[in-house]
Design a protein around this motif. Sequence first.
Motif, PDB file in Angstrom:
ATOM      1  N   LEU A   1       0.828  -1.202   0.000  1.00 40.63           N
ATOM      2  CA  LEU A   1       0.000   0.000   0.000  1.00 40.63           C
ATOM      3  C   LEU A   1       0.866   1.257   0.000  1.00 40.63           C
ATOM      4  O   LEU A   1       1.898   1.313   0.661  1.00 40.63           O
ATOM      5  N   THR A   2       0.427   2.255  -0.747  1.00 39.15           N
ATOM      6  CA  THR A   2       1.126   3.541  -0.740  1.00 39.15           C
ATOM      7  C   THR A   2       0.795   4.281   0.554  1.00 39.15           C
ATOM      8  O   THR A   2      -0.150   3.915   1.274  1.00 39.15           O
ATOM      9  N   ALA A   3       1.545   5.325   0.838  1.00 41.52           N
ATOM     10  CA  ALA A   3       1.287   6.123   2.045  1.00 41.52           C
ATOM     11  C   ALA A   3      -0.131   6.700   2.008  1.00 41.52           C
ATOM     12  O   ALA A   3      -0.831   6.728   3.032  1.00 41.52           O
ATOM     13  N   ASN A   4      -0.578   7.153   0.822  1.00 45.02           N
ATOM     14  CA  ASN A   4      -1.930   7.709   0.699  1.00 45.02           C
ATOM     15  C   ASN A   4      -2.997   6.650   0.929  1.00 45.02           C
ATOM     16  O   ASN A   4      -4.030   6.913   1.546  1.00 45.02           O
ATOM     17  N   GLN A   5      -2.737   5.438   0.425  1.00 42.93           N
ATOM     18  CA  GLN A   5      -3.704   4.357   0.623  1.00 42.93           C
ATOM     19  C   GLN A   5      -3.787   3.956   2.095  1.00 42.93           C
ATOM     20  O   GLN A   5      -4.873   3.681   2.606  1.00 42.93           O
ATOM     21  N   LYS A   6      -2.654   3.924   2.761  1.00 37.72           N
ATOM     22  CA  LYS A   6      -2.648   3.606   4.188  1.00 37.72           C
ATOM     23  C   LYS A   6      -3.462   4.634   4.967  1.00 37.72           C
ATOM     24  O   LYS A   6      -4.247   4.288   5.857  1.00 37.72           O
ATOM     25  N   ASP A   7      -3.261   5.903   4.623  1.00 39.80           N
ATOM     26  CA  ASP A   7      -3.998   6.978   5.287  1.00 39.80           C
ATOM     27  C   ASP A   7      -5.495   6.834   5.043  1.00 39.80           C
ATOM     28  O   ASP A   7      -6.313   6.989   5.963  1.00 39.80           O
ATOM     29  N   LEU A   8      -5.858   6.513   3.817  1.00 44.27           N
ATOM     30  CA  LEU A   8      -7.260   6.327   3.458  1.00 44.27           C
ATOM     31  C   LEU A   8      -7.876   5.169   4.228  1.00 44.27           C
ATOM     32  O   LEU A   8      -8.982   5.279   4.786  1.00 44.27           O
ATOM     33  N   VAL A   9      -7.174   4.047   4.260  1.00 51.83           N
ATOM     34  CA  VAL A   9      -7.675   2.863   4.975  1.00 51.83           C
ATOM     35  C   VAL A   9      -7.881   3.186   6.451  1.00 51.83           C
ATOM     36  O   VAL A   9      -8.891   2.793   7.051  1.00 51.83           O
ATOM     37  N   TRP A  10      -6.942   3.913   7.045  1.00 49.05           N
ATOM     38  CA  TRP A  10      -7.064   4.245   8.465  1.00 49.05           C
ATOM     39  C   TRP A  10      -8.284   5.127   8.720  1.00 49.05           C
ATOM     40  O   TRP A  10      -9.006   4.933   9.702  1.00 49.05           O
ATOM     41  N   LYS A  11      -8.539   6.057   7.824  1.00 52.17           N
ATOM     42  CA  LYS A  11      -9.686   6.942   8.001  1.00 52.17           C
ATOM     43  C   LYS A  11     -11.000   6.156   7.847  1.00 52.17           C
ATOM     44  O   LYS A  11     -11.979   6.421   8.551  1.00 52.17           O
ATOM     45  N   ILE A  12     -11.016   5.216   6.927  1.00 51.67           N
ATOM     46  CA  ILE A  12     -12.197   4.353   6.779  1.00 51.67           C
ATOM     47  C   ILE A  12     -12.404   3.547   8.059  1.00 51.67           C
ATOM     48  O   ILE A  12     -13.517   3.424   8.570  1.00 51.67           O
ATOM     49  N   TYR A  13     -11.305   3.014   8.597  1.00 48.17           N
ATOM     50  CA  TYR A  13     -11.360   2.198   9.815  1.00 48.17           C
ATOM     51  C   TYR A  13     -11.909   2.992  10.999  1.00 48.17           C
ATOM     52  O   TYR A  13     -12.638   2.454  11.843  1.00 48.17           O
ATOM     53  N   THR A  14     -11.556   4.280  11.061  1.00 45.95           N
ATOM     54  CA  THR A  14     -12.018   5.097  12.189  1.00 45.95           C
ATOM     55  C   THR A  14     -13.470   5.536  12.039  1.00 45.95           C
ATOM     56  O   THR A  14     -13.999   6.214  12.922  1.00 45.95           O
ATOM     57  N   GLY A  15     -14.107   5.154  10.917  1.00 48.17           N
ATOM     58  CA  GLY A  15     -15.535   5.414  10.750  1.00 48.17           C
ATOM     59  C   GLY A  15     -15.884   6.653   9.952  1.00 48.17           C
ATOM     60  O   GLY A  15     -17.055   7.038   9.888  1.00 48.17           O
ATOM     61  N   MET A  16     -14.903   7.271   9.317  1.00 52.62           N
ATOM     62  CA  MET A  16     -15.186   8.462   8.529  1.00 52.62           C
ATOM     63  C   MET A  16     -15.928   8.088   7.236  1.00 52.62           C
ATOM     64  O   MET A  16     -15.650   7.041   6.629  1.00 52.62           O
ATOM     65  N   SER A  17     -16.845   8.925   6.825  1.00 55.11           N
ATOM     66  CA  SER A  17     -17.575   8.699   5.576  1.00 55.11           C
ATOM     67  C   SER A  17     -16.722   9.145   4.394  1.00 55.11           C
ATOM     68  O   SER A  17     -15.721   9.851   4.559  1.00 55.11           O
ATOM     69  N   ASP A  18     -17.139   8.738   3.176  1.00 57.65           N
ATOM     70  CA  ASP A  18     -16.407   9.153   1.977  1.00 57.65           C
ATOM     71  C   ASP A  18     -16.377  10.673   1.863  1.00 57.65           C
ATOM     72  O   ASP A  18     -15.361  11.260   1.469  1.00 57.65           O
ATOM     73  N   LYS A  19     -17.475  11.316   2.226  1.00 55.56           N
ATOM     74  CA  LYS A  19     -17.548  12.773   2.148  1.00 55.56           C
ATOM     75  C   LYS A  19     -16.560  13.412   3.113  1.00 55.56           C
ATOM     76  O   LYS A  19     -15.835  14.361   2.758  1.00 55.56           O
ATOM     77  N   GLU A  20     -16.501  12.894   4.336  1.00 58.25           N
ATOM     78  CA  GLU A  20     -15.578  13.440   5.342  1.00 58.25           C
ATOM     79  C   GLU A  20     -14.127  13.217   4.926  1.00 58.25           C
ATOM     80  O   GLU A  20     -13.279  14.105   5.090  1.00 58.25           O
ATOM     81  N   ILE A  21     -13.856  12.033   4.381  1.00 62.61           N
ATOM     82  CA  ILE A  21     -12.487  11.727   3.945  1.00 62.61           C
ATOM     83  C   ILE A  21     -12.081  12.640   2.787  1.00 62.61           C
ATOM     84  O   ILE A  21     -10.966  13.176   2.755  1.00 62.61           O
ATOM     85  N   SER A  22     -12.990  12.828   1.850  1.00 60.95           N
ATOM     86  CA  SER A  22     -12.684  13.667   0.688  1.00 60.95           C
ATOM     87  C   SER A  22     -12.395  15.103   1.108  1.00 60.95           C
ATOM     88  O   SER A  22     -11.491  15.755   0.579  1.00 60.95           O
ATOM     89  N   GLN A  23     -13.149  15.596   2.088  1.00 60.72           N
ATOM     90  CA  GLN A  23     -12.934  16.963   2.566  1.00 60.72           C
ATOM     91  C   GLN A  23     -11.592  17.094   3.281  1.00 60.72           C
ATOM     92  O   GLN A  23     -10.863  18.077   3.092  1.00 60.72           O
ATOM     93  N   GLU A  24     -11.254  16.090   4.076  1.00 66.86           N
ATOM     94  CA  GLU A  24     -10.002  16.154   4.841  1.00 66.86           C
ATOM     95  C   GLU A  24      -8.771  15.993   3.940  1.00 66.86           C
ATOM     96  O   GLU A  24      -7.742  16.623   4.178  1.00 66.86           O
ATOM     97  N   LEU A  25      -8.893  15.154   2.909  1.00 66.55           N
ATOM     98  CA  LEU A  25      -7.750  14.893   2.031  1.00 66.55           C
ATOM     99  C   LEU A  25      -7.729  15.773   0.789  1.00 66.55           C
ATOM    100  O   LEU A  25      -6.791  15.708  -0.008  1.00 66.55           O
ATOM    101  N   GLY A  26      -8.765  16.593   0.617  1.00 71.81           N
ATOM    102  CA  GLY A  26      -8.823  17.456  -0.555  1.00 71.81           C
ATOM    103  C   GLY A  26      -9.088  16.691  -1.839  1.00 71.81           C
ATOM    104  O   GLY A  26      -8.581  17.064  -2.906  1.00 71.81           O
TER     105      GLY A  26
END
Length: 248
Positions: free
Chosen positions: A77-102
């Motif tokens: 996994l790339t660093a970005n993918q790891k970050d994405l997976v962790w945010k999914i794991y913590t319960g963030m929605s796609d909308k919340e993740i998109s806003q946080e990661l731009g």
Amino acid sequence: MELEKLTIEELKNGYKYEKESGRYVCNNCKKFYEAGEIYKFGDRLFEASKAVEIHIEDEHDGSLKDILFSDSKYNSLTANQKDLVWKIYTGMSDKEISQELGLSPSTVRNQRFTLREKAKQAKLFLAIYEQAIEKKSNPEDVIVPVHGSATMVDDRYVITEKEKDKILEAEFESLNPLKLKRFPGKEKKKIVILGRIAGQFDHGEKYTELEMNEIIKEIFHDYAVIRRYLIEYGFMDRTADGKAYWLK
């Protein structure tokens, strides 16, 4: 962490149960809890199987973080993918993740899709490998597992169990107690020898340089060379000032 010695379920749990010793062992720090014993956390008492789960949650922030952010060469996994997976794991929605990661929500959904496809590919390959290779290989042709913190992994690690046994027999005067005849130049022999010597140390323990030297002296006279190669080949690590050593 030696992946070949752990099942998928053990990786997910963060611990394995050793039937022979009756211990629940943390994959990360090797701390163990013995079946039949009772352990205290706060004001409550727990049996071993629950105690190891509490330990993993309290000491390692759960089992996922250790494997997700592992620097293992098997973690593709790339660093970005790891970050994405962790945010999914913590319960963030796609909308919340998109806003946080731009990112756009569609980009996040596409990443979810890509990860799911990788998982299906891995699952199919694992089923093929376990059926065709693990079950059908002649025992003497089985490749020795590569230790999880190995550096410079290449064909020097392609060592069969039969080769390993021959090297141990040829290079050690005695295996109990451990007495090394010589430290050879061939890479495969070095790896087998260092792996056996590393087994003289305990996971979770910190050793001073003097303690390291004393343990290695009992095995081979040139303790400085062995100590250096244990670090170089990733069997052990140390602090920058060399005051503490430990198994990786």
